[in-house]
Design a protein around this motif. Structure first.
Motif, PDB file in Angstrom:
ATOM      1  N   ALA A 100      42.042  51.087  45.453  1.00  0.00           N
ATOM      2  CA  ALA A 100      42.124  52.556  45.415  1.00  0.00           C
ATOM      3  C   ALA A 100      43.453  53.006  44.811  1.00  0.00           C
ATOM      4  O   ALA A 100      43.489  53.924  43.976  1.00  0.00           O
ATOM      5  N   ALA A 101      44.536  52.348  45.202  1.00  0.00           N
ATOM      6  CA  ALA A 101      45.861  52.740  44.695  1.00  0.00           C
ATOM      7  C   ALA A 101      45.987  52.481  43.206  1.00  0.00           C
ATOM      8  O   ALA A 101      46.503  53.312  42.449  1.00  0.00           O
ATOM      9  N   VAL A 102      45.504  51.317  42.782  1.00  0.00           N
ATOM     10  CA  VAL A 102      45.577  50.970  41.355  1.00  0.00           C
ATOM     11  C   VAL A 102      44.743  51.968  40.543  1.00  0.00           C
ATOM     12  O   VAL A 102      45.191  52.483  39.505  1.00  0.00           O
ATOM     13  N   GLY A 103      43.544  52.261  41.027  1.00  0.00           N
ATOM     14  CA  GLY A 103      42.679  53.207  40.316  1.00  0.00           C
ATOM     15  C   GLY A 103      43.290  54.598  40.272  1.00  0.00           C
ATOM     16  O   GLY A 103      43.223  55.283  39.245  1.00  0.00           O
ATOM     17  N   LEU A 141      50.018  57.683  36.409  1.00  0.00           N
ATOM     18  CA  LEU A 141      51.299  57.446  37.095  1.00  0.00           C
ATOM     19  C   LEU A 141      51.822  56.044  36.791  1.00  0.00           C
ATOM     20  O   LEU A 141      51.042  55.092  36.726  1.00  0.00           O
ATOM     21  N   THR A 142      53.144  55.917  36.645  1.00  0.00           N
ATOM     22  CA  THR A 142      53.739  54.589  36.563  1.00  0.00           C
ATOM     23  C   THR A 142      53.445  53.862  37.866  1.00  0.00           C
ATOM     24  O   THR A 142      53.635  54.410  38.956  1.00  0.00           O
ATOM     25  N   LEU A 143      52.985  52.617  37.742  1.00  0.00           N
ATOM     26  CA  LEU A 143      52.564  51.847  38.916  1.00  0.00           C
ATOM     27  C   LEU A 143      53.583  50.746  39.182  1.00  0.00           C
ATOM     28  O   LEU A 143      53.810  49.898  38.318  1.00  0.00           O
ATOM     29  N   ALA A 144      54.202  50.769  40.342  1.00  0.00           N
ATOM     30  CA  ALA A 144      55.137  49.700  40.733  1.00  0.00           C
ATOM     31  C   ALA A 144      54.522  48.918  41.883  1.00  0.00           C
ATOM     32  O   ALA A 144      53.837  49.490  42.737  1.00  0.00           O
ATOM     33  N   VAL A 145      54.756  47.618  41.892  1.00  0.00           N
ATOM     34  CA  VAL A 145      54.266  46.768  42.985  1.00  0.00           C
ATOM     35  C   VAL A 145      55.482  46.251  43.727  1.00  0.00           C
ATOM     36  O   VAL A 145      56.397  45.683  43.127  1.00  0.00           O
ATOM     37  N   ARG A 146      55.475  46.452  45.037  1.00  0.00           N
ATOM     38  CA  ARG A 146      56.634  46.090  45.834  1.00  0.00           C
ATOM     39  C   ARG A 146      56.271  45.111  46.952  1.00  0.00           C
ATOM     40  O   ARG A 146      55.349  45.325  47.723  1.00  0.00           O
ATOM     41  N   GLY A 147      57.015  43.999  46.985  1.00  0.00           N
ATOM     42  CA  GLY A 147      56.898  43.066  48.101  1.00  0.00           C
ATOM     43  C   GLY A 147      58.200  43.093  48.868  1.00  0.00           C
ATOM     44  O   GLY A 147      58.489  43.994  49.648  1.00  0.00           O
ATOM     45  N   ALA A 149      45.857  28.847  44.373  1.00  0.00           N
ATOM     46  CA  ALA A 149      44.926  29.934  44.062  1.00  0.00           C
ATOM     47  C   ALA A 149      45.587  31.267  44.393  1.00  0.00           C
ATOM     48  O   ALA A 149      46.540  31.308  45.177  1.00  0.00           O
ATOM     49  N   ALA A 150      45.082  32.311  43.779  1.00  0.00           N
ATOM     50  CA  ALA A 150      45.581  33.656  44.102  1.00  0.00           C
ATOM     51  C   ALA A 150      44.434  34.650  43.985  1.00  0.00           C
ATOM     52  O   ALA A 150      43.592  34.530  43.089  1.00  0.00           O
ATOM     53  N   ASP A 151      44.397  35.628  44.889  1.00  0.00           N
ATOM     54  CA  ASP A 151      43.465  36.740  44.787  1.00  0.00           C
ATOM     55  C   ASP A 151      44.189  37.890  44.110  1.00  0.00           C
ATOM     56  O   ASP A 151      45.320  38.236  44.493  1.00  0.00           O
ATOM     57  N   VAL A 152      43.539  38.487  43.120  1.00  0.00           N
ATOM     58  CA  VAL A 152      44.219  39.474  42.279  1.00  0.00           C
ATOM     59  C   VAL A 152      43.359  40.723  42.113  1.00  0.00           C
ATOM     60  O   VAL A 152      42.162  40.618  41.807  1.00  0.00           O
ATOM     61  N   VAL A 153      43.980  41.887  42.287  1.00  0.00           N
ATOM     62  CA  VAL A 153      43.343  43.152  41.919  1.00  0.00           C
ATOM     63  C   VAL A 153      43.749  43.458  40.482  1.00  0.00           C
ATOM     64  O   VAL A 153      44.940  43.585  40.179  1.00  0.00           O
ATOM     65  N   LEU A 154      42.748  43.537  39.610  1.00  0.00           N
ATOM     66  CA  LEU A 154      43.016  43.726  38.181  1.00  0.00           C
ATOM     67  C   LEU A 154      43.111  45.219  37.847  1.00  0.00           C
ATOM     68  O   LEU A 154      42.749  46.086  38.660  1.00  0.00           O
ATOM     69  N   ALA A 155      43.538  45.493  36.624  1.00  0.00           N
ATOM     70  CA  ALA A 155      43.733  46.883  36.187  1.00  0.00           C
ATOM     71  C   ALA A 155      42.436  47.688  36.247  1.00  0.00           C
ATOM     72  O   ALA A 155      42.459  48.893  36.514  1.00  0.00           O
ATOM     73  N   ASP A 156      41.286  47.020  36.024  1.00  0.00           N
ATOM     74  CA  ASP A 156      40.013  47.756  36.039  1.00  0.00           C
ATOM     75  C   ASP A 156      39.405  47.835  37.432  1.00  0.00           C
ATOM     76  O   ASP A 156      38.278  48.292  37.603  1.00  0.00           O
ATOM     77  N   GLY A 157      40.140  47.371  38.449  1.00  0.00           N
ATOM     78  CA  GLY A 157      39.670  47.494  39.825  1.00  0.00           C
ATOM     79  C   GLY A 157      38.904  46.283  40.338  1.00  0.00           C
ATOM     80  O   GLY A 157      38.576  46.215  41.523  1.00  0.00           O
ATOM     81  N   ARG A 158      38.610  45.334  39.463  1.00  0.00           N
ATOM     82  CA  ARG A 158      37.949  44.116  39.954  1.00  0.00           C
ATOM     83  C   ARG A 158      38.899  43.311  40.823  1.00  0.00           C
ATOM     84  O   ARG A 158      40.106  43.298  40.594  1.00  0.00           O
ATOM     85  N   VAL A 159      38.336  42.607  41.828  1.00  0.00           N
ATOM     86  CA  VAL A 159      39.129  41.685  42.637  1.00  0.00           C
ATOM     87  C   VAL A 159      38.633  40.283  42.310  1.00  0.00           C
ATOM     88  O   VAL A 159      37.451  39.988  42.493  1.00  0.00           O
ATOM     89  N   GLY A 210      54.644  40.082  37.406  1.00  0.00           N
ATOM     90  CA  GLY A 210      53.654  41.073  37.845  1.00  0.00           C
ATOM     91  C   GLY A 210      52.797  41.619  36.729  1.00  0.00           C
ATOM     92  O   GLY A 210      52.132  42.645  36.898  1.00  0.00           O
ATOM     93  N   ASN A 211      52.761  40.935  35.580  1.00  0.00           N
ATOM     94  CA  ASN A 211      52.087  41.475  34.397  1.00  0.00           C
ATOM     95  C   ASN A 211      50.568  41.528  34.489  1.00  0.00           C
ATOM     96  O   ASN A 211      49.936  42.262  33.748  1.00  0.00           O
ATOM     97  N   LEU A 212      49.969  40.719  35.375  1.00  0.00           N
ATOM     98  CA  LEU A 212      48.519  40.532  35.291  1.00  0.00           C
ATOM     99  C   LEU A 212      47.705  41.366  36.273  1.00  0.00           C
ATOM    100  O   LEU A 212      46.509  41.573  36.063  1.00  0.00           O
ATOM    101  N   GLY A 213      48.322  41.792  37.360  1.00  0.00           N
ATOM    102  CA  GLY A 213      47.581  42.531  38.370  1.00  0.00           C
ATOM    103  C   GLY A 213      48.357  42.519  39.679  1.00  0.00           C
ATOM    104  O   GLY A 213      49.489  42.022  39.739  1.00  0.00           O
ATOM    105  N   VAL A 214      47.730  43.059  40.733  1.00  0.00           N
ATOM    106  CA  VAL A 214      48.357  43.001  42.048  1.00  0.00           C
ATOM    107  C   VAL A 214      47.808  41.783  42.781  1.00  0.00           C
ATOM    108  O   VAL A 214      46.610  41.722  43.081  1.00  0.00           O
TER     109      VAL A 214
END
Ligand SMILES: Cc1cc2nc3c(=O)[nH]c(=O)nc-3n(C[C@H](O)[C@H](O)[C@H](O)COP(=O)(O)OP(=O)(O)OC[C@H]3O[C@@H](n4cnc5c(N)ncnc54)[C@H](O)[C@@H]3O)c2cc1C
Length: 459
Positions: free
Chosen positions: A61-64, A71-77, A168-178, A198-202
């Motif tokens: 939801a946030a990515v979408g 909006l500029t999207l930042a990912v913070r850990g 392995a990693a689970d990733v939320v992509l730019a188009d909303g796919r997980v 962080g270039n590929l997704g969350v």
């Protein structure tokens, strides 16, 4: 929710809140100031909205929302980006700190870790089973942030970088796919995640391979700073068995209670040592370091692995100039010049050297997007800015870096600040850049994930 509308212009935050189980925090919220703070000091980021996901649907939801609102999207850990990429002025921050579950499978020697966990939390959870995976030297660094860039720390020579232990990693992509990326599923994405930042997704969850580790012999060894001790610690580290990890700081001695007061402020060699091999071989492995000079302090002793990480200081917000490089060797003349450089300014300044090699170097350079497999040493130069002396401090750092430059063009992406595209390019040498840009074009063609050390999509 008119207050939200008034503080964030035309953003329909009610819509976002309706699609998000976690908190959606905007200016005026009592937690806003605390949540927008990152480690880097000297900046005052004011994101329009901070989303605190509790599950993958919230991330989607946030990515979408960020994508559709422009909006500029930042990912913070863990918030440790030296470029301040964990936040975005006027943007949307996906703050993953509500997601820090750690699920260890002792029989399989693996762990699934949610992306908001810290390196220190993973060390504690795995150590309870006599197992470990290496991250860096700081427990509060975010596990996803460090892993996605590479992950260089005490266990790297023995067991490889953090990326070398990522399964392995689970990733939320730019188009909303997980999607799940691993050796079989989305293998190119999996290659790119292992160094591509962080270039590929969350990334929402990461699975690591764990190694048996029943304690280590480690801690701080403080030696007087001479050319012999600087070059000697580097040489001893490179010659040591792979279970010996060293991070060497040449710097003015902080006012640490275990060092005599007359040493405080004097240049010292602060060697952070970690022996992770058989306990009965520790003394022999450490002897070459202890014999270099009479130690000013020797805190190297058998400890549980998580004890190597000092407690996090939430008030630590350094305003610093830092630069990083790769180099091959430190001989006596170079060590002498490093000490001269460090003596030429006041305040907090440090030349840090990290011996590499071992298991890091056994991985082919094209196996992961982290490609600096042949580099033997990583160097960092840093100094704290005092008042308005940033320009002088920057000049000092760059001149010191030039002294260390032995022609290795590579840099480690996770130690870059906001230094421009040329430096990001240097993090991905040769064909690595083209391959990463091609994967980026496939998974994030619109460059939604650009608040990072950015690799624009090919074409
Ligand atoms: C005090 C200190 C000590 C350090 N020590 C080491 C060390 O020993 N070894 C080492 O290798 N590095 C070290 N680093 C560097 C550190 O690995 C990087 O700064 C890393 O990016 C920090 O991750 P974070 O989550 O804490 O930071 P954040 O600022 O939260 O994130 C940094 C960036 O990582 C990306 N990112 C983070 N989480 C995700 C996610 N879930 N999905 C997608 N992208 C994500 C984003 O691009 C984000 O902008 C250190 C940094 C500091 C400040």
């Amino acid at each position: 929710m008119s207050a939200s509308h008034s503080t964030t212009g035309t953003l329909d935050l009610d819509d976002l809140r309706g699609r998000t189980s976690g908190a959606v925090v905007t200016p005026g919220d009592p937690r806003y100031d605390e949540l927008r703070t990152i480690v880097l000091g000297g900046i005052d980021p004011q994101p329009a909205v901070i989303v605190r996901p509790v599950d993958d649907a919230d991330v989607v939801a946030a990515v979408g929302f960020a994508r559709d609102a422009g909006l500029t999207l930042a990912v913070r850990g863990g918030g440790h980006s030296g470029a301040g990429h964990g936040t975005a002025d006027g943007g949307l921050v996906v703050d993953l700190r509500e997601r820090r579950g750690i699920d260890v499978d002792p029989a399989a020697r693996t762990a699934w870790v949610e992306a908001g966990a810290t390196a220190g939390e993973v060390a504690v959870a795995t150590s309870a089973h006599g197992l470990a995976v290496g991250f860096g030297d700081t427990g509060s660094v975010g596990v996803a942030g460090i892993t996605l860039g590479g992950g260089v720390g005490y266990l790297s020579r023995a067991h490889g970088l953090s990326v070398d232990n990522l399964l392995a990693a689970d990733v939320v992509l730019a188009d909303g796919r997980v999607v799940r990326a691993d050796a079989e599923q989305h293998p190119e994405l999996f290659w790119a995640l292992r160094g591509g930042g962080g270039n590929l997704g969350v990334v929402t969850r990461l699975q690591f391979r764990l190694h048996p580790l029943d304690g280590v012999t480690g801690g701080i060894l403080v030696l007087p700073a001479t050319a012999g001790t600087v070059a000697g610690v580097v040489a001893a580290s490179l010659d040591a068995p792979e279970h010996l990890g060293t991070i060497l700081n040449v710097m003015p001695c902080p006012p640490m209670p275990f060092v005599p007061a007359d040493v405080h402020g004097r240049l010292v060699v602060m060697a952070m040592l970690c022996w992770s091999g058989p306990a009965d071989e520790a003394e022999a492995a450490l002897a070459p370091f202890r014999s270099l000079a009479e130690p000013l302090a020797d805190l190297v002793r058998p400890v549980a692995y998580p004890e190597l990480f000092p407690p996090a200081d939430p008030e630590y917000h350094p305003v610093a100039v830092t630069r990083t490089l790769m180099l091959d060797h430190v001989d006596l003349p170079l060590a002498e010049r490093v000490l001269e450089r460090l003596s030429s300014v006041d305040g907090m300044r440090v030349v840090q050297l990290r011996p590499l090699g071992g298991a890091i170097a056994r991985v082919p350079s094209d196996a992961t997007a982290y490609a600096h497999r042949g580099s033997r040493l990583m160097g960092n130069v840093a100094t704290f800015v005092q008042g308005d002396d940033r320009a002088q401090r920057t000049a000092w750092v760059e001149k010191t870096l030039a002294l260390l430059d032995q022609g290795d063009p590579g840099v480690y992406v996770n130690f870059l600040g906001d230094e421009g595209p040329e430096r990001v390019r240097a993090a991905y040498p040769g064909a690595t850049w083209d391959r990463l840009a091609a994967v980026k074009a496939q998974y994030d063609p619109g460059n939604l994930f650009r608040r990072n050390q950015n690799v624009p999509p090919a074409g």
